[in-house]
Enzyme design. Sequence first.
Site, mmCIF file in Angstrom:
data_model
loop_
_atom_site.group_PDB
_atom_site.id
_atom_site.type_symbol
_atom_site.label_atom_id
_atom_site.label_comp_id
_atom_site.label_asym_id
_atom_site.label_seq_id
_atom_site.Cartn_x
_atom_site.Cartn_y
_atom_site.Cartn_z
ATOM 1 N N ARG A 45 0.850 -1.191 0.000
ATOM 2 C CA ARG A 45 0.000 0.000 0.000
ATOM 3 C C ARG A 45 0.888 1.244 0.000
ATOM 4 O O ARG A 45 1.792 1.364 0.829
ATOM 5 C CB ARG A 45 -0.892 -0.002 1.243
ATOM 6 C CG ARG A 45 -1.705 1.262 1.347
ATOM 7 C CD ARG A 45 -2.684 1.254 2.513
ATOM 8 N NE ARG A 45 -3.321 2.556 2.537
ATOM 9 C CZ ARG A 45 -3.389 3.363 3.593
ATOM 10 N NH1 ARG A 45 -2.895 2.980 4.746
ATOM 11 N NH2 ARG A 45 -3.951 4.535 3.497
ATOM 12 N N HIS A 90 -3.511 11.037 0.717
ATOM 13 C CA HIS A 90 -3.006 10.793 2.067
ATOM 14 C C HIS A 90 -2.484 12.114 2.632
ATOM 15 O O HIS A 90 -1.291 12.245 2.951
ATOM 16 C CB HIS A 90 -1.926 9.707 2.056
ATOM 17 C CG HIS A 90 -1.713 9.059 3.388
ATOM 18 N ND1 HIS A 90 -1.611 7.697 3.554
ATOM 19 C CD2 HIS A 90 -1.593 9.595 4.621
ATOM 20 C CE1 HIS A 90 -1.421 7.422 4.840
ATOM 21 N NE2 HIS A 90 -1.405 8.570 5.505
ATOM 22 N N ASN A 134 -7.524 8.748 2.727
ATOM 23 C CA ASN A 134 -7.033 8.086 3.927
ATOM 24 C C ASN A 134 -7.391 8.898 5.170
ATOM 25 O O ASN A 134 -7.021 10.066 5.272
ATOM 26 C CB ASN A 134 -5.513 7.944 3.861
ATOM 27 C CG ASN A 134 -4.960 7.279 5.109
ATOM 28 O OD1 ASN A 134 -5.198 6.097 5.343
ATOM 29 N ND2 ASN A 134 -4.262 8.037 5.933
ATOM 30 N N GLU A 135 -8.070 8.273 6.107
ATOM 31 C CA GLU A 135 -8.346 8.855 7.422
ATOM 32 C C GLU A 135 -8.947 10.256 7.368
ATOM 33 O O GLU A 135 -8.342 11.237 7.834
ATOM 34 C CB GLU A 135 -7.065 8.859 8.279
ATOM 35 C CG GLU A 135 -6.509 7.471 8.525
ATOM 36 C CD GLU A 135 -5.321 7.461 9.501
ATOM 37 O OE1 GLU A 135 -4.775 8.534 9.791
ATOM 38 O OE2 GLU A 135 -4.973 6.369 9.986
ATOM 39 N N TYR A 279 -5.091 1.341 15.646
ATOM 40 C CA TYR A 279 -3.862 1.295 16.431
ATOM 41 C C TYR A 279 -4.109 1.060 17.919
ATOM 42 O O TYR A 279 -3.382 0.315 18.560
ATOM 43 C CB TYR A 279 -3.087 2.613 16.294
ATOM 44 C CG TYR A 279 -2.472 2.832 14.932
ATOM 45 C CD1 TYR A 279 -1.187 2.391 14.645
ATOM 46 C CD2 TYR A 279 -3.195 3.467 13.924
ATOM 47 C CE1 TYR A 279 -0.620 2.584 13.395
ATOM 48 C CE2 TYR A 279 -2.628 3.664 12.667
ATOM 49 C CZ TYR A 279 -1.349 3.219 12.407
ATOM 50 O OH TYR A 279 -0.796 3.400 11.173
ATOM 51 N N GLU A 336 -4.134 -0.190 7.907
ATOM 52 C CA GLU A 336 -3.004 0.214 8.755
ATOM 53 C C GLU A 336 -3.142 -0.403 10.135
ATOM 54 O O GLU A 336 -4.252 -0.502 10.665
ATOM 55 C CB GLU A 336 -2.927 1.743 8.956
ATOM 56 C CG GLU A 336 -2.387 2.510 7.789
ATOM 57 C CD GLU A 336 -2.324 4.010 8.048
ATOM 58 O OE1 GLU A 336 -2.114 4.421 9.214
ATOM 59 O OE2 GLU A 336 -2.494 4.761 7.080
ATOM 60 N N TRP A 390 4.775 12.868 10.045
ATOM 61 C CA TRP A 390 3.985 14.084 10.229
ATOM 62 C C TRP A 390 4.628 15.050 11.232
ATOM 63 O O TRP A 390 5.824 15.308 11.148
ATOM 64 C CB TRP A 390 2.541 13.702 10.612
ATOM 65 C CG TRP A 390 1.998 12.627 9.727
ATOM 66 C CD1 TRP A 390 1.732 11.328 10.061
ATOM 67 C CD2 TRP A 390 1.698 12.730 8.315
ATOM 68 N NE1 TRP A 390 1.282 10.634 8.956
ATOM 69 C CE2 TRP A 390 1.247 11.469 7.881
ATOM 70 C CE3 TRP A 390 1.762 13.762 7.372
ATOM 71 C CZ2 TRP A 390 0.863 11.211 6.567
ATOM 72 C CZ3 TRP A 390 1.382 13.518 6.066
ATOM 73 C CH2 TRP A 390 0.941 12.255 5.680
#
Length: 455
Positions: A45, A90, A134-135, A279, A336, A390
């Site tokens: 990915r 993303h 994404n997210e 997570y 993820e 990030w």
Amino acid sequence: SIWDKFAHTHLRISNDDNGDIACDSYNKVEEDVAILKQLKVTHYRFSISWSRVLPDGTTNYINEAGLNYYHRLVDALIAANIQPHVTLYHWDLPQALQDIGGWENDTIVTKFRDYADFIFDRLGHKVKFWITINEPYNVAMIGHGYGVGAPGISFRPGTLPYIVGHNLLKAHAEAWHIYNDKYRAKQNGIISITINSDWSEPRNPYKQEDYDAAIRAIQFYIGWFAHPVYNGDYNDIMKTVIRERSLAAGLLKSRLPEFTPEEVKRIKGTYDYFGFNYYTTKPTDLAQLTLGVGSIVDLTWLDSGSGWLKVTPFGFRRILNFIKEEYGNPPIIITENGISERGTVDLNDTHRSHYYEKYINQKAINMSQIKYGVDIRGYTAWSLMDNFEWTNGFSERFGFFYVNHSDPNISRVAKKSVSDYSKIITCNGFPHPESGHECLNPVEGKLTPWIVNST
Ligand SMILES: *[C@@H]1O[C@H](CO)[C@@H](O)[C@H](O)[C@H]1NC(C)=O
Ligand SMILES: *[C@@H]1O[C@H](CO)[C@@H](O)[C@H](O)[C@H]1NC(C)=O
Ligand SMILES: *[C@@H]1O[C@H](CO)[C@@H](O)[C@H](O)[C@H]1NC(C)=O
Ligand SMILES: *[C@@H]1O[C@H](CO)[C@@H](O)[C@H](O)[C@H]1NC(C)=O
Ligand SMILES: *[C@@H]1O[C@H](CO)[C@@H](O)[C@H](O)[C@H]1NC(C)=O
């Protein structure tokens, strides 16, 4: 992109790191494919940088060299028998689009659709697995609420994230529809949005108010984006709570925008699978939820290199079951899941092997007890190698491979977990806990292989 600008703003990123040269994957297609082969994975990915391909965000100017990098990567993956799983967005919006309002400006919806259309046209004959966005939760909250991610806006935290979220959902739906209408028949792939969420564990599960608080927290997290996509429109808890608070604050209407009935219809069902990033878990009680008393953590849970990430495998099982019950048993691809470290480099990352074993085994605990039968079709770890993480720059490391920035070659160095994870992959999720060479019950432990539905 907005992340280039953000990272070049003093004090925004740990150690003032920036992503000018991060993993340098642009120049390392062969090395990257080689380490994927070492891990024995079947899928990779990665995301396309919108501004690398379309520098001003539109097809007015196409950067063919940027597009060619993705062709080189995809071709090398396919030659290695590794399927590309490609994310269109993303978080790195072209800065030119931010300059006209970014995700707050609803013209972004057609701009994103046109970008998606362009990518499907140029790359779609080689790619079977797509993610639109994404997210979206983090785009809305981290970028436009807390402001600790690009574009770094934090002065309208109760309003702007909802406007941004609204446009993200519409943009996702348009990209899904263009694929469905124009490309699916000939390209025969699948496409969805990837939604992230923590699990909220009631601090005291026998206390009704803690339980209610946890449900509410979940509906404001996974439910914000999943409910419109799977069930149509925002969920009732969000609608009610935000409306009540808006009116109580003297506003004339809710801070949560409304979809028209046509928009609800347009968004509902725009998925081919549930793309999910998980997570960690947070214990939740009413005080934390209503007073916003930071996020509380249970001190008995193991730490990672990231303040927000505690080792909570049980929450994985619970939130997967929630997805099954709440959204009509969709096929799920975990897009993820992973753990970080920080500080001194230690290639003996036993915490990572432990994390993957425990999280993935949530499905394996006594196979005959999988009464929930969650339909998991695929699993992607985060991440192949240490990356520009990030706001935390290079200080938090999620990779199976250490990326050595002291080496002019920016070499990838295997951590110990590489051999453990490749065993998990070889055994399709279930290596024998004691034997180094066998898999656990290969029949029951087998994940359902993905079959692309040509209809
Ligand atoms: C929104 O974007 C359009 C072009 O897509 C632009 O003409 C307009 O000025 C933008 N609005 C704002 C408030 O920046
Ligand atoms: C790695 O760490 C584990 C746990 O701390 C330890 O038992 C093992 O001996 C270490 N391996 C190496 C090669 O240092
Ligand atoms: C697994 O669960 C089933 C059903 O509850 C039980 O009958 C069986 O003994 C369990 N097996 C093991 C190895 O614990
Ligand atoms: C990183 O690269 C430097 C310079 O080549 C080297 O001295 C060091 O040993 C490398 N670190 C690791 C963990 O490989
Ligand atoms: C850089 O890495 C590549 C791939 O691993 C290797 O072939 C090359 O020899 C390395 N160059 C140096 C100067 O270490």
